[in-house]
Write a protein that holds these residues in place. Sequence first.
Motif, mmCIF file in Angstrom:
data_model
loop_
_atom_site.group_PDB
_atom_site.id
_atom_site.type_symbol
_atom_site.label_atom_id
_atom_site.label_comp_id
_atom_site.label_asym_id
_atom_site.label_seq_id
_atom_site.Cartn_x
_atom_site.Cartn_y
_atom_site.Cartn_z
ATOM 1 N N UNK A 101 0.834 -1.199 0.000
ATOM 2 C CA UNK A 101 0.000 0.000 0.000
ATOM 3 C C UNK A 101 0.866 1.245 0.000
ATOM 4 N N UNK A 102 1.875 1.265 0.890
ATOM 5 C CA UNK A 102 2.759 2.422 0.962
ATOM 6 C C UNK A 102 3.531 2.608 -0.343
ATOM 7 N N UNK A 103 4.052 1.495 -0.893
ATOM 8 C CA UNK A 103 4.807 1.589 -2.139
ATOM 9 C C UNK A 103 3.918 2.058 -3.292
ATOM 10 N N UNK A 104 2.696 1.561 -3.352
ATOM 11 C CA UNK A 104 1.786 1.966 -4.430
ATOM 12 C C UNK A 104 1.348 3.412 -4.265
ATOM 13 N N UNK A 105 1.135 3.843 -3.004
ATOM 14 C CA UNK A 105 0.794 5.243 -2.790
ATOM 15 C C UNK A 105 1.914 6.169 -3.224
#
Length: 799
Positions: A265-269
């Motif tokens: 999630x953090x990487x995609x955000x």
Amino acid sequence: MIQGMDGRPDDDREWQIRWSLGSLHFLVIVAFTWARIVRDGTLLSRVHVEWIPWLTGVVLVVTGLFTPLLGRFTRSRTPARAFAGVAMATGVSLLAWELLLRTRSAWSAMALYVWVGAYGPLLVAQFWLLVHQSLDGEQARRHIGWIGALGILGGIASGLTATLIMRSISLDELLGLTAVAQLAAGAIALGRTAPPATDDEVPPAGTPRRARTVLREVGYARLLALVVVVGALTGGLVDYQFKLALQRLSTDPAALGQWLGLFNVAASGLALVTQLAAGVLLARVGSRVLAFVLPAGVVTAASAGLAWPGTWPPVAARLWETASRHSVARTSQEFFFLPFQGQPRTTMKHAAEGFLTRGGEVGASLVLVLLALAGRADPWHLSLAVVIACAGWMCAIAWLGQAYGPALSRSLDALLLPGRSAATVDVDRGVTVPELIGLLRSRDPRHVLFALDELAAVDPVRARREARPLLAHRAPAVRARARRETLTRRTASSAATVEAWPGAEALQAALRSGDHTRAAAACAEVVAARERHAVPVLLANLAGAVRELARSTLVQLGDDAVGILGDTLADGRVPLRVRRDVAVVLGRIATPAALAQLWRVPQSAARPLRVVALRGLDAARKAGVPILLDEMTVRADVASDLLEFDRRRRQAAAFGDEPPPDLRLLVRALAEAASQARERVFRRLALIYPAREMLRAHRGLMNSNDRIRAFALQYLEASLIQADRDLLLPVLRTSVPDETPAVSDSVIALAGDEDIWIATLALHVLGSRRDGALRQVVPEPLREDHVYQETARWALARL
């Protein structure tokens, strides 16, 4: 021609392409992210992280076996059907892996790790091949960011769902959801309508291109392979650091699944944020500079790991590496594949995502094994290895960036070659001689006048011959123009004369004798004696049957004739046909002294003369002759010609796609003026940049094929410096606006144009329409041009 270059895309079709590819990318990334979460979570919960370097070698072997099979499967299918088949086949295989994972054995976790590592990147590569087949270079600039952003949203969605549902389902059940998502992506691709393939996209039957053949024959492919391998090596080191830190935090499958879900999630955000900036960066700095964003961020995080060894620097490095690979790095890397066409592109794409990437990861595994054997597999030494690998990666990207523009140009040349015809040296107008001969037979006197003027500039001998039948034309203006064309040519002005030369009469008699052998012998004597005093006689005979002989003699005299030729070229009193021939001669002499004389053609000179002078300079530069020039002056002339191009095409567009019959000749003259202005822009740029490549880009822009024009624009974006890119590309990419002034206002404005031929045609239109505004636009006294004066008097008489 101008409208062909400025054609607008079909908005409905472009939106359909954007949404279909974007939604497909969303599902691909959802399935791939879930597969990686299951793969990593299962492995770290059952096997120690030290096994990863050895498993990476097994991934390379499996990828090496799987890639040829994939190549055979996709060779005879469209990219859409190939992607659908691969997605469905691997989706079904994941259902079988779900059953194996239920055994809770270590070997099943390791086997899944190998399988996902082998097929996942190749499936993503097959999707991007589908994107390449659907978009040309210009469409890619508009849509590739959007397609990438939807894929990043798929990463966010898959990470969130994995984090939320891991408390209620197991990793093997999540793998079942992965299989469903992958099957859905294959079904969507199977039902997608693909655009018709162009000739450059269809490989010849029976000639498959293997990766080793492409790598052996194409230097650019080897550089791209080096970037992929070194980048994968760096990514493998960063990934190992991250998994080592993650396993130290926990070995519980549910906790690992939640951690990996949150991480995705953090990487995609972060990827979404960088992707939103990628479009602006791509427009401002280009794909070559954008490629440095990923290694620059990784080396920064690794440098922090050198200063503060621990858990979070490896996490930060992996976070940035994952986010960038799915956003700015993916965007920039896809542009690096544009120089490949047809089967070589498919081959290199499979190789890059297949054995080249796996090979880089195996290289990382070897580094890790060596560090472990040396007892240096601690976080500090791992960070040092990442910094060194990133330095090599950035050097490889710099080399690839230097080769990118020439590779695009060679690919553009291959696309242009089948339909390219050689142009004669002296043709510098927007129409060909057969078209002009046809216009001379027109019943419209304006067409005849236009054709005769153009033919006189292109081929004076043919113009004199074609003018004789026109002496009996019904229109007085045509008869007057034909008489002027058939009159005996006056010699060059006193600017080209020297003191009396005793051999002048003998040379003149030989050239006018009608005996070509005698004339050639006299010219040979002039060349042998290096007799510069013969130049005025030769200039006086630049017509008729001895025209080419006189020109070749002046060329052989070389620098002995340069001074007089330069004075003749700069003298506005000399007939234009003579000055054009002088410009051709100076370009053929092509010594530094001769080329310096070509700069004496002012911006106010006639368009044909300026083009011929620039052609001579470009030909010399392509031949490697050194040219002294002031780049600031050349760039100022480029800006002036670019403004004229934009102004002329807007003036032509003011009359619509199908102008009334009385306006067609005027519109044609405006379109030709725009075409010639654009040619001058690129011929001046060819004096600053590589000449062959720049002129090739100009041919590409004039092509009717959208893909070829997109290639030409992409080459310019990759090759021009920032200032020139900002000046040139917005004009070339901008369509003429729909809001245009009234036709009458446009004609009135053109009646006072600085171009005497365009002003003459505008006066004729006003006279034909008996427009009262004619009295206000006709100057007193009339401008110094015979055809303009006759047209103005005729037009005023009709009021």
